[in-house]
Design an enzyme around this catalytic site. Sequence first.
Site, PDB file in Angstrom:
ATOM      1  N   TYR A   1      -1.681   0.564  10.466  1.00  0.00           N
ATOM      2  CA  TYR A   1      -1.588   0.084   9.084  1.00  0.00           C
ATOM      3  C   TYR A   1      -0.307   0.589   8.427  1.00  0.00           C
ATOM      4  O   TYR A   1       0.414  -0.180   7.776  1.00  0.00           O
ATOM      5  CB  TYR A   1      -2.814   0.527   8.288  1.00  0.00           C
ATOM      6  CG  TYR A   1      -2.923  -0.119   6.919  1.00  0.00           C
ATOM      7  CD1 TYR A   1      -3.226  -1.463   6.797  1.00  0.00           C
ATOM      8  CD2 TYR A   1      -2.718   0.624   5.761  1.00  0.00           C
ATOM      9  CE1 TYR A   1      -3.330  -2.065   5.554  1.00  0.00           C
ATOM     10  CE2 TYR A   1      -2.816   0.037   4.512  1.00  0.00           C
ATOM     11  CZ  TYR A   1      -3.129  -1.303   4.408  1.00  0.00           C
ATOM     12  OH  TYR A   1      -3.215  -1.888   3.172  1.00  0.00           O
TER      13      TYR A   1
ATOM     14  N   SER B   1       0.851  -1.187   0.000  1.00  0.00           N
ATOM     15  CA  SER B   1       0.000   0.000   0.000  1.00  0.00           C
ATOM     16  C   SER B   1       0.887   1.238   0.000  1.00  0.00           C
ATOM     17  O   SER B   1       2.010   1.213   0.525  1.00  0.00           O
ATOM     18  CB  SER B   1      -0.888   0.008   1.246  1.00  0.00           C
ATOM     19  OG  SER B   1      -1.506   1.272   1.427  1.00  0.00           O
TER      20      SER B   1
END
Length: 241
Positions: free
Chosen positions: A159, A146
């Site tokens: 995250y 990501s």
Amino acid sequence: MPTSNTHQDRIVLITGASRGIGRATALAFAKEGAHVIGLARTQGGLEELDDEVKAVGGRATLIPADLTEEAAMDRLPAVLAERFGRVDALILNAGILGDLTPVQDIQPSMWNQAMAVNVTANVRLLGGLDPLLRASTAPRLVGISSSRARKFAPFWGAYCATKAAFEAILQVYAAENAEALLKVNIIDPGPIRTGMRAKAMPGEDPMTLKTPEELTPLVLELASAEETRHGEIVVFKDWLG
């Protein structure tokens, strides 16, 4: 991009294979003639995937298991070695978002879960599956990451941190294999129409996003025996041009 049957008879292991990017990737490999090993927690999702793989004339071995179950993951390499003798491509796709919260409010239980799924489980998989990758004549590893691994944002602490660690481990693994047959690369998919994205951005119109199916040609390309890139982070939007 790969042509039809580029992956004929290659053994491809995909984590998080029951939905989203993992499911789309599994179907794409199956259509190209690979034997897909789909690993995911969701039994029902894997059964649906099995039906879809059969519908396109593909082959699949489904493994309902939690990546954080150490005993199950420790058994996995021996089972795969006995059944297949090698893994030609490993697609590390499984991951969790965790809670979006200020750093000072991060709960240890959530932090530990995000680290366990996004980082530790992948380290254990690499430890167990490395010999099977080396048994392939053209081993490939593709990590689905990501932009949050490199572009930090408020409330995304767990995250961001775990994806950054995930990328670091794969980059180190790539460096350690600079002279090997193994090619290790990372994909930054950007915003994709998945359940995780909907959870993170509930007000976003999903129809404005690329689908998992649109991403799969890049995964197939990086996992192909002809791929020469190594140690790269390939940004999907840049790849599209």
